[in-house]
Design an enzyme around this catalytic site. Structure first.
Site, short mmCIF file in Angstrom:
data_model
loop_
_atom_site.label_atom_id
_atom_site.label_comp_id
_atom_site.label_asym_id
_atom_site.label_seq_id
_atom_site.Cartn_x
_atom_site.Cartn_y
_atom_site.Cartn_z
N GLU A 129 0.82 -1.20 0.00
CA GLU A 129 0.00 0.00 0.00
C GLU A 129 0.86 1.26 0.00
OE1 GLU A 129 -4.08 -1.44 2.00
OE2 GLU A 129 -2.62 -0.74 3.45
N CYS A 136 3.70 8.48 1.02
CA CYS A 136 4.21 7.57 2.04
C CYS A 136 4.41 6.22 1.34
CB CYS A 136 3.17 7.49 3.15
SG CYS A 136 3.69 6.53 4.53
N CYS A 146 6.88 -6.64 7.44
CA CYS A 146 8.08 -6.10 8.08
C CYS A 146 8.62 -7.13 9.06
CB CYS A 146 7.73 -4.80 8.81
SG CYS A 146 9.16 -4.05 9.62
N CYS A 202 6.89 -4.61 15.33
CA CYS A 202 6.47 -3.79 16.48
C CYS A 202 5.02 -4.12 16.82
CB CYS A 202 6.59 -2.31 16.13
SG CYS A 202 8.24 -1.86 15.59
N CYS A 204 1.98 -1.88 15.45
CA CYS A 204 1.95 -1.56 14.01
C CYS A 204 1.28 -2.66 13.21
CB CYS A 204 3.39 -1.35 13.52
SG CYS A 204 3.56 -1.18 11.74
N CYS A 208 -0.49 6.37 9.64
CA CYS A 208 0.75 5.72 10.07
C CYS A 208 0.45 4.43 10.80
CB CYS A 208 1.51 6.60 11.05
SG CYS A 208 2.21 8.02 10.32
N1 SAH Z 1 9.78 0.88 9.68
C1 SAH Z 1 10.00 2.27 9.72
C2 SAH Z 1 9.12 3.04 8.77
C3 SAH Z 1 7.66 2.65 8.66
S1 SAH Z 1 6.64 2.96 10.07
C4 SAH Z 1 9.85 2.81 11.12
O1 SAH Z 1 9.34 2.08 11.98
O2 SAH Z 1 10.30 3.92 11.36
C5 SAH Z 1 6.36 4.72 10.03
C6 SAH Z 1 5.96 5.31 11.36
O3 SAH Z 1 4.66 4.87 11.77
C7 SAH Z 1 6.91 4.93 12.50
O4 SAH Z 1 7.35 6.06 13.19
C8 SAH Z 1 6.04 4.08 13.39
O5 SAH Z 1 6.44 4.17 14.74
C9 SAH Z 1 4.67 4.66 13.16
N2 SAH Z 1 3.58 3.77 13.56
C10 SAH Z 1 3.55 2.42 13.54
N3 SAH Z 1 2.36 1.97 13.99
C11 SAH Z 1 1.63 3.05 14.31
C12 SAH Z 1 0.29 3.24 14.82
N4 SAH Z 1 -0.50 2.20 15.06
N5 SAH Z 1 -0.13 4.49 15.02
C13 SAH Z 1 0.65 5.55 14.73
N6 SAH Z 1 1.91 5.45 14.24
C14 SAH Z 1 2.39 4.20 14.03
FE1 SF4 Z 2 8.20 -2.40 10.87
FE2 SF4 Z 2 5.94 -1.19 11.64
FE3 SF4 Z 2 7.97 -1.47 13.36
FE4 SF4 Z 2 8.21 0.25 11.30
S1 SF4 Z 2 6.76 0.40 13.00
S2 SF4 Z 2 9.74 -1.25 12.02
S3 SF4 Z 2 7.02 -0.86 9.73
S4 SF4 Z 2 6.79 -3.14 12.41
#
Ligand code: SAH
Ligand code: SF4
Length: 330
Positions: A85, A99, A106, A110, A113, A322
């Site tokens: 996406e 974006c 991934c 996390c 996420c 995000c």
């Molecule tokens: N993997 C990279 C880039 C993709 S995530 C990273 O983690 O930086 C992009 C951003 O979205 C990151 O700062 C992450 O912390 C944030 N993010 C992830 N899950 C989220 C959520 N449920 N709500 C708001 N931001 C989120």
């Molecule tokens: Fe991967 Fe989501 Fe963590 Fe970014 S925030 S490193 S996309 S799992």
């Protein structure tokens, strides 16, 4: 197997089509966004036919598009059936930020996420990264690129950097390097490599929690490295590049939004030339986190003299905000 011309940089392309003609082919693909070898009318018909014996230009199929006022989302179907996406966000001045995704899923996973929850499928190719941008670039001028879509860009370092350089190329979309931001969970090898690249690409670090204990609970992953080591790598990066870094901080209720957290966050922010971007938590299916007290964090940081902003949450109604990107099959 045919080789994908869209993944090649100018030097690589000129090994196939030498000299001025190679430049023209590069320009037709990356500036004029031609999608078929037969459309490369800068070279002769017989040259095109010859090229097509060994090469092709890959493109992405559109699976689904969703739109709301300030955000648009496209799910692309890759040639192997996987989905990625890409989100387009419009600001008040009508500038468009894309974006972009760097991986299918991934490997970092996390807990807060949506992308992390779907597991890891594979890295995207240079062409698959570029095609996301080119889809939107056909309709409107793209001002900014952020690698904040699906995936951890520094676990696909070579392809992400190759794509960023092609986006920055004067014969291509010519997007200024300082308008291209790579967001990382904090992969130190990537930070070190980026410090040595001459282009002014920007860096954002997802700090998430201000101590290793809390951070480890939210990012239970072998890719989660110690905060002090990441800060040291970022300081070294800043010593050579003089570029400000963004610290991304998703505010989660009772996880990282206490006054003690704020004090620790201030300490980290002040070790760097930084800007803290507080991100409202966007709900993720199967995740039990709740939006934290971003207002209190904001005031605390502001009072302590830290550069801080709260990210405007756009795209929630179409699961395009995000952390909400995943392989949505519905
Ligand atoms: N993997 C990279 C880039 C993709 S995530 C990273 O983690 O930086 C992009 C951003 O979205 C990151 O700062 C992450 O912390 C944030 N993010 C992830 N899950 C989220 C959520 N449920 N709500 C708001 N931001 C989120
Ligand atoms: Fe991967 Fe989501 Fe963590 Fe970014 S925030 S490193 S996309 S799992």
């Amino acid at each position: 197997m045919l080789t994908d011309l869209k993944s090649l940089n100018l030097t690589e392309l000129q090994e196939i089509v030498p000299g001025f003609k190679g430049r023209e082919v590069f320009r037709f693909i990356h500036r004029h966004l031609k999608e078929k070898i037969s459309d490369l009318t800068c070279i002769s018909l017989s040259e095109r036919e010859q090229l097509a014996e060994k090469y092709f230009i890959s493109n992405l199929d559109i699976q689904k598009t969703s739109n709301e006022k300030e955000a648009g989302k496209v799910a692309f179907k890759l040639s192997d059936g996987n989905l990625v996406e890409t989100v387009s966000l419009k600001d008040k001045e009508n500038r468009v930020t894309l974006c972009v995704s760097s991986q299918v899923g991934c490997p970092v996973q996390c807990l807060f996420c949506a992308t992390g929850k779907m597991g890891f499928k594979r890295n995207l190719t240079v062409s698959e990264i570029l095609s996301q941008v080119y889809h939107f670039a056909k309709g409107e001028k793209i001002s900014n690129i952020v690698f904040m879509g699906m995936g951890e860009p520094f676990l696909n370092y070579e392809n992400v950097l190759a794509a960023a350089r092609i986006l920055n190329h004067p014969l291509g979309q010519n997007i200024a390097a300082r308008k291209i931001t790579i967001s990382t969970v904090g992969i130190i090898s990537g930070i070190k490599k980026l410090a040595e690249t001459p282009e002014q690409f920007r860096l954002a670090w997802s700090l998430i929690a201000p101590n290793d204990g809390a951070r480890g609970e939210l990012i239970p992953s072998k890719y989660n490295e110690p905060i002090d080591k990441i800060v040291a790598a970022l300081r070294e990066y800043q010593r050579t590049t003089r570029r400000r870094v963004t610290l991304e901080y998703v505010v989660l209720k009772d996880k990282n939004d206490s006054e003690k957290d704020a004090a620790q966050l201030v300490k980290i922010a002040k070790q760097l030339d930084s800007h803290v971007n507080l991100i409202p938590y966007n709900p993720v299916k199967g995740s039990f986190y709740m939006e934290g007290n971003k207002g209190a964090l904001f005031s605390y940081l502001k009072k302590a003299g830290v550069n801080v902003t709260i990210r405007q949450s756009r795209g929630r109604s179409i699961s395009a905000a995000c952390g909400q990107l995943a392989m949505h099959h519905e």
